[in-house]
Scaffold this active site. Structure first.
Site: not given
Length: 305
Positions: A87, A118
């Site tokens: 963004e 992860e």
């Protein structure tokens, strides 16, 4: 590595006594409980603002020096980091590649469960392969102990980068190896271990504040107006004209003409309209002041005097 049953639980993984009867509550009471827990998040973020300010200063120094900021995360944390980085391009006109997000499991993990990724320390170290000296690497992990993030931060330090850890665990075992640890203590989740809830909300708040403060400090706004916004559709082009009118007090047609003369650069148009100068002079003043509108106006005023 310590066995799971011997590793201390972070507060985000502990049971919340206030939600023990969650499966027997009415819908409204359940929603009230979740809302009450969510109310704790802004206070937890407020408690760590001095640490967040230190992280912002590191980011400002990195970007102002021509270096980059890297986000590294897994699961919910990684998705929030990717969203924040993406963004910044339309909001602040930031060039692609200046703030980069790395998520465990790659782009597939954005829309598909990739929880095993992860634990991949090799992938974490590989995520830091293009980190350079002078860069800043921000590890994002609610538990504060994700192996992918730990390995990325470790590799980044070896490469001469500064490091920040954003977690929801003040006792994170990773924290001792970073420059700054930002750890809003959001406590146990309503649903035990579901860190997409309060911890995820805190990470969203912290990253929003971190990136916004960094780019404001770097001159990507004028006042509270998005003068560097990319006007890539009709709605945003209308917004760009409104921003010019708000910033300068000029009527829409005059703003449109100034924007056209500035080849669509709203910041140049702002300086042109406020200072009553040419687009060439406005562009030079902005270049000399690293894009800070207030400084460019002061420079032009000084020259005029």
């Amino acid at each position: 590595m310590r066995p799971l049953d011997e590793a201390p639980l972070s507060r985000t993984e502990q049971r919340n006594p206030r939600s023990a009867a969650i499966d027997r509550m009415s819908t409204l009471d359940l929603l009230r409980l979740i809302n009450a827990e969510d109310h704790q998040v802004p206070g937890a973020v407020a408690d760590v603002l001095p640490d967040l300010a230190a992280a912002v200063e590191l980011a400002v120094a990195a970007l102002a020096g021509g270096h980059r900021v890297h986000y590294v995360g897994a699961g919910t944390s990684g998705r929030i980091a990717v969203l924040d980085a993406a963004e910044l391009i339309p909001t602040f006109g930031l060039a692609p590649g200046r703030v980069v997000a790395h998520i465990a499991g790659g782009s597939h993990a954005l829309t598909h469960p990739s929880e095993g990724a992860e634990d991949d320390e090799d992938a974490g170290a590989a995520a830091a392969a293009d980190v350079g000296e002078g860069d800043l690497v921000v590890g994002v992990t609610a538990s504060g102990r994700t192996p992918y993030v730990r390995a990325a931060l470790s590799a980044a330090r070896v490469r001469g980068a500064r490091t920040v850890l954003l977690s929801a665990n003040p006792a994170s075992p990773i924290a001792s190896g970073v420059d700054v640890h930002v750890a809003p203590d959001t406590g146990p989740e309503v649903l035990t271990g579901s860190t997409r809830m309060k911890a995820g909300t805190a990470q969203k708040l912290v990253l929003n504040a971190f990136s916004t403060a960094t780019l404001v400090r770097l001159g990507h706004t004028y006042s509270n107006l998005m003068t560097d916004m990319l006007a890539s559709n009709a709605k945003l082009r209308d917004r760009q004209l409104r921003i010019l009118a708000e910033a300068t007090g000029a009527d829409p047609e005059r703003c449109r003409q100034a924007l056209r003369a500035a080849d669509g650069d709203a910041k140049v148009a702002v300086v042109t309209l406020i200072a009553g100068t040419s687009t060439e002079a406005a562009g030079r003043a902005l270049a000399e002041t690293d894009g800070h509108v207030h400084r460019a106006l002061s420079l032009l005023d000084h020259h005029a005097a």
